[in-house]
Scaffold this motif. Sequence first.
Motif, PDB file in Angstrom:
ATOM      1  N   SER A 144       0.842  -1.187   0.000  1.00  0.00           N
ATOM      2  CA  SER A 144       0.000   0.000   0.000  1.00  0.00           C
ATOM      3  C   SER A 144       0.882   1.243   0.000  1.00  0.00           C
ATOM      4  O   SER A 144       1.951   1.248   0.608  1.00  0.00           O
ATOM      5  N   LEU A 145       0.419   2.297  -0.709  1.00  0.00           N
ATOM      6  CA  LEU A 145       1.230   3.502  -0.881  1.00  0.00           C
ATOM      7  C   LEU A 145       0.415   4.750  -0.559  1.00  0.00           C
ATOM      8  O   LEU A 145      -0.787   4.797  -0.783  1.00  0.00           O
ATOM      9  N   THR A 146       1.107   5.771  -0.054  1.00  0.00           N
ATOM     10  CA  THR A 146       0.503   7.067   0.252  1.00  0.00           C
ATOM     11  C   THR A 146       1.528   8.151  -0.078  1.00  0.00           C
ATOM     12  O   THR A 146       2.730   7.926   0.069  1.00  0.00           O
ATOM     13  N   VAL A 147       1.058   9.324  -0.507  1.00  0.00           N
ATOM     14  CA  VAL A 147       1.948  10.436  -0.779  1.00  0.00           C
ATOM     15  C   VAL A 147       1.460  11.659  -0.017  1.00  0.00           C
ATOM     16  O   VAL A 147       0.252  11.846   0.168  1.00  0.00           O
ATOM     17  N   VAL A 154       6.875   9.639  -0.408  1.00  0.00           N
ATOM     18  CA  VAL A 154       5.970   8.525  -0.656  1.00  0.00           C
ATOM     19  C   VAL A 154       6.158   7.553   0.501  1.00  0.00           C
ATOM     20  O   VAL A 154       7.290   7.212   0.866  1.00  0.00           O
ATOM     21  N   LEU A 155       5.073   7.135   1.091  1.00  0.00           N
ATOM     22  CA  LEU A 155       5.103   6.228   2.226  1.00  0.00           C
ATOM     23  C   LEU A 155       4.579   4.866   1.778  1.00  0.00           C
ATOM     24  O   LEU A 155       3.505   4.777   1.169  1.00  0.00           O
ATOM     25  N   ALA A 156       5.332   3.823   2.065  1.00  0.00           N
ATOM     26  CA  ALA A 156       4.946   2.468   1.653  1.00  0.00           C
ATOM     27  C   ALA A 156       4.752   1.589   2.874  1.00  0.00           C
ATOM     28  O   ALA A 156       5.645   1.485   3.722  1.00  0.00           O
ATOM     29  N   ALA A 157       3.576   0.970   2.971  1.00  0.00           N
ATOM     30  CA  ALA A 157       3.331  -0.024   4.011  1.00  0.00           C
ATOM     31  C   ALA A 157       3.756  -1.376   3.470  1.00  0.00           C
ATOM     32  O   ALA A 157       3.448  -1.724   2.330  1.00  0.00           O
ATOM     33  N   CYS A 158       4.489  -2.147   4.290  1.00  0.00           N
ATOM     34  CA  CYS A 158       5.081  -3.396   3.822  1.00  0.00           C
ATOM     35  C   CYS A 158       4.763  -4.541   4.773  1.00  0.00           C
ATOM     36  O   CYS A 158       4.803  -4.371   5.993  1.00  0.00           O
ATOM     37  N   LYS A 159       4.479  -5.704   4.188  1.00  0.00           N
ATOM     38  CA  LYS A 159       4.282  -6.916   4.972  1.00  0.00           C
ATOM     39  C   LYS A 159       5.635  -7.529   5.305  1.00  0.00           C
ATOM     40  O   LYS A 159       6.505  -7.648   4.447  1.00  0.00           O
ATOM     41  N   GLY A 160       5.778  -7.954   6.572  1.00  0.00           N
ATOM     42  CA  GLY A 160       7.034  -8.543   7.010  1.00  0.00           C
ATOM     43  C   GLY A 160       7.314  -9.869   6.333  1.00  0.00           C
ATOM     44  O   GLY A 160       6.398 -10.653   6.067  1.00  0.00           O
ATOM     45  N   SER A 161       8.593 -10.144   6.071  1.00  0.00           N
ATOM     46  CA  SER A 161       8.981 -11.373   5.392  1.00  0.00           C
ATOM     47  C   SER A 161       9.115 -12.547   6.349  1.00  0.00           C
ATOM     48  O   SER A 161       8.613 -13.634   6.099  1.00  0.00           O
ATOM     49  N   ASP A 166       5.028  -6.085  10.394  1.00  0.00           N
ATOM     50  CA  ASP A 166       5.068  -5.250   9.200  1.00  0.00           C
ATOM     51  C   ASP A 166       5.965  -4.040   9.438  1.00  0.00           C
ATOM     52  O   ASP A 166       6.298  -3.694  10.568  1.00  0.00           O
ATOM     53  N   SER A 167       6.336  -3.394   8.341  1.00  0.00           N
ATOM     54  CA  SER A 167       7.181  -2.211   8.432  1.00  0.00           C
ATOM     55  C   SER A 167       6.654  -1.163   7.462  1.00  0.00           C
ATOM     56  O   SER A 167       5.720  -1.427   6.703  1.00  0.00           O
ATOM     57  N   TYR A 168       7.236   0.000   7.496  1.00  0.00           N
ATOM     58  CA  TYR A 168       6.920   0.996   6.488  1.00  0.00           C
ATOM     59  C   TYR A 168       8.176   1.775   6.157  1.00  0.00           C
ATOM     60  O   TYR A 168       9.112   1.856   6.955  1.00  0.00           O
ATOM     61  N   VAL A 169       8.207   2.318   4.939  1.00  0.00           N
ATOM     62  CA  VAL A 169       9.363   3.075   4.507  1.00  0.00           C
ATOM     63  C   VAL A 169       8.922   4.453   4.054  1.00  0.00           C
ATOM     64  O   VAL A 169       7.789   4.648   3.609  1.00  0.00           O
ATOM     65  N   ILE A 170       9.827   5.408   4.173  1.00  0.00           N
ATOM     66  CA  ILE A 170       9.611   6.775   3.715  1.00  0.00           C
ATOM     67  C   ILE A 170      10.564   7.019   2.554  1.00  0.00           C
ATOM     68  O   ILE A 170      11.786   6.929   2.713  1.00  0.00           O
ATOM     69  N   ILE A 171      10.019   7.297   1.384  1.00  0.00           N
ATOM     70  CA  ILE A 171      10.821   7.499   0.179  1.00  0.00           C
ATOM     71  C   ILE A 171      10.809   8.983  -0.168  1.00  0.00           C
ATOM     72  O   ILE A 171       9.737   9.576  -0.338  1.00  0.00           O
ATOM     73  N   HIS A 172      11.971   9.586  -0.286  1.00  0.00           N
ATOM     74  CA  HIS A 172      12.085  10.982  -0.705  1.00  0.00           C
ATOM     75  C   HIS A 172      11.961  11.031  -2.226  1.00  0.00           C
ATOM     76  O   HIS A 172      12.763  10.420  -2.941  1.00  0.00           O
ATOM     77  N   THR A 173      10.975  11.726  -2.717  1.00  0.00           N
ATOM     78  CA  THR A 173      10.719  11.726  -4.155  1.00  0.00           C
ATOM     79  C   THR A 173      11.786  12.464  -4.958  1.00  0.00           C
ATOM     80  O   THR A 173      11.921  12.231  -6.164  1.00  0.00           O
ATOM     81  N   GLU A 174      12.555  13.335  -4.313  1.00  0.00           N
ATOM     82  CA  GLU A 174      13.564  14.099  -5.047  1.00  0.00           C
ATOM     83  C   GLU A 174      14.711  13.216  -5.518  1.00  0.00           C
ATOM     84  O   GLU A 174      15.156  13.305  -6.669  1.00  0.00           O
ATOM     85  N   ASP A 175      15.192  12.341  -4.631  1.00  0.00           N
ATOM     86  CA  ASP A 175      16.337  11.492  -4.989  1.00  0.00           C
ATOM     87  C   ASP A 175      16.064  10.006  -4.781  1.00  0.00           C
ATOM     88  O   ASP A 175      16.941   9.177  -5.005  1.00  0.00           O
ATOM     89  N   HIS A 176      14.845   9.645  -4.326  1.00  0.00           N
ATOM     90  CA  HIS A 176      14.424   8.267  -4.091  1.00  0.00           C
ATOM     91  C   HIS A 176      15.269   7.565  -3.025  1.00  0.00           C
ATOM     92  O   HIS A 176      15.405   6.346  -3.035  1.00  0.00           O
ATOM     93  N   SER A 177      15.836   8.341  -2.117  1.00  0.00           N
ATOM     94  CA  SER A 177      16.472   7.743  -0.957  1.00  0.00           C
ATOM     95  C   SER A 177      15.392   7.195  -0.029  1.00  0.00           C
ATOM     96  O   SER A 177      14.262   7.681  -0.008  1.00  0.00           O
ATOM     97  N   VAL A 178      15.755   6.163   0.744  1.00  0.00           N
ATOM     98  CA  VAL A 178      14.776   5.426   1.547  1.00  0.00           C
ATOM     99  C   VAL A 178      15.150   5.475   3.017  1.00  0.00           C
ATOM    100  O   VAL A 178      16.308   5.237   3.385  1.00  0.00           O
TER     101      VAL A 178
END
Length: 374
Positions: A144-147, A154-161, A166-178
């Motif tokens: 699932s994604l949110t901006v 961009v915020l991504a909700a992630c299912k744990g492996s 579960d975890s979530y990541v924050i993606i900077h849209t300028e350089d796509h750093s995570v």
Amino acid sequence: MVNPTHAGINSSFRSRSSAASRLVYVTYTRIQDGRGYVGVISPKENKILATVPVGRNPGPVALSPDGTTVYVANRDDATLSVIDTSTNRVSALLPTGTNPTAILITPDNKRTYVAGYGGKAITVIDNASFTVITTISLQDHPFSLTVDPNGRFVLAACKGSSSGLDSYVIIHTEDHSVHMESGCWTSADHNPIAVSANGLWFAVSGVSRIVMWSIQKNSCRYHSSWTLGPHWGVVSTDNGRWHGNFYFIRNGPSPGILHAEISSGFTGPHFIESYKGQRIIAGSPDQRKICITIAGEHDQRPGLHIIKPQEEQTSHFVELQSAYDVGITEDSSKAFVTGDNSLTPVDLASYMREEPIAVEGRIRGIAACYRTQS
């Protein structure tokens, strides 16, 4: 999964949006031949105007801010079909990660992000050239994604492996750093992340707690958390004010809706009564209505629960034959509720259901307006 867009955002896109942006798009696999299609539906006439062939097992679908393009994730093909809404034809077919489960378009319409659940990656697409510009590898499975309204994160909700968390990541849209957060909660499939309409706050919900973050100029900072039991999905609205209001659905033995208001501090949280079998929560583009699909459990009939954020004690329930997902039109006049091989329009002014629209297969995705959640 669905959230309201701030009234001031995307005004430039809306001023030049085409008539196609006022249509509704649904994905389905046709029973007769097993092929994937997008149904193009007129909210005014409540009928299917066209069908567009796409890939196998189409699911998530998203409409661009200017209404000119529809993006469809073909889960069995690991591809993204790009549809030109002026012709109702596929203009591009792009590769994605395995089992694409969510599509998100930035408010400036420059980038599209596709969550590849199976490949633990997010595909980033340039919308001007319709080309893949990068793939962001993750530790867990994005679903699932949110901006944020300013398009910075961009915020991504992630299912744990393996950990089960579960975890979530924050993606900077300028350089796509995570920036990756460690596993901290277990969530349902519905989007557990929402950003406030003023772009200053975001909330993450799960079965054990709710975590609030503040969004700074170039970073996000932890603010607080509440241990309040299971909450499965969230939307935000400014509620006619400048600050953030978050509405969380809560299922299980004690169904309800939690409301928290954030300005200089917190007001709430407090609970609003709801119904058993809550499935999806969505906000109207004008931020005047919140809709929750009720799947129904035991003695509870399926339907649509409608709340006015400014009048929380006044709510309406529209009984339906079945209720899974919901899409709300750009003008906020109608909600379209997906069901078993059908789509039921609900008038959001009169709270009356209209005649269902038959579809030749089970609907898997719906887009009725531009959304900053997927």
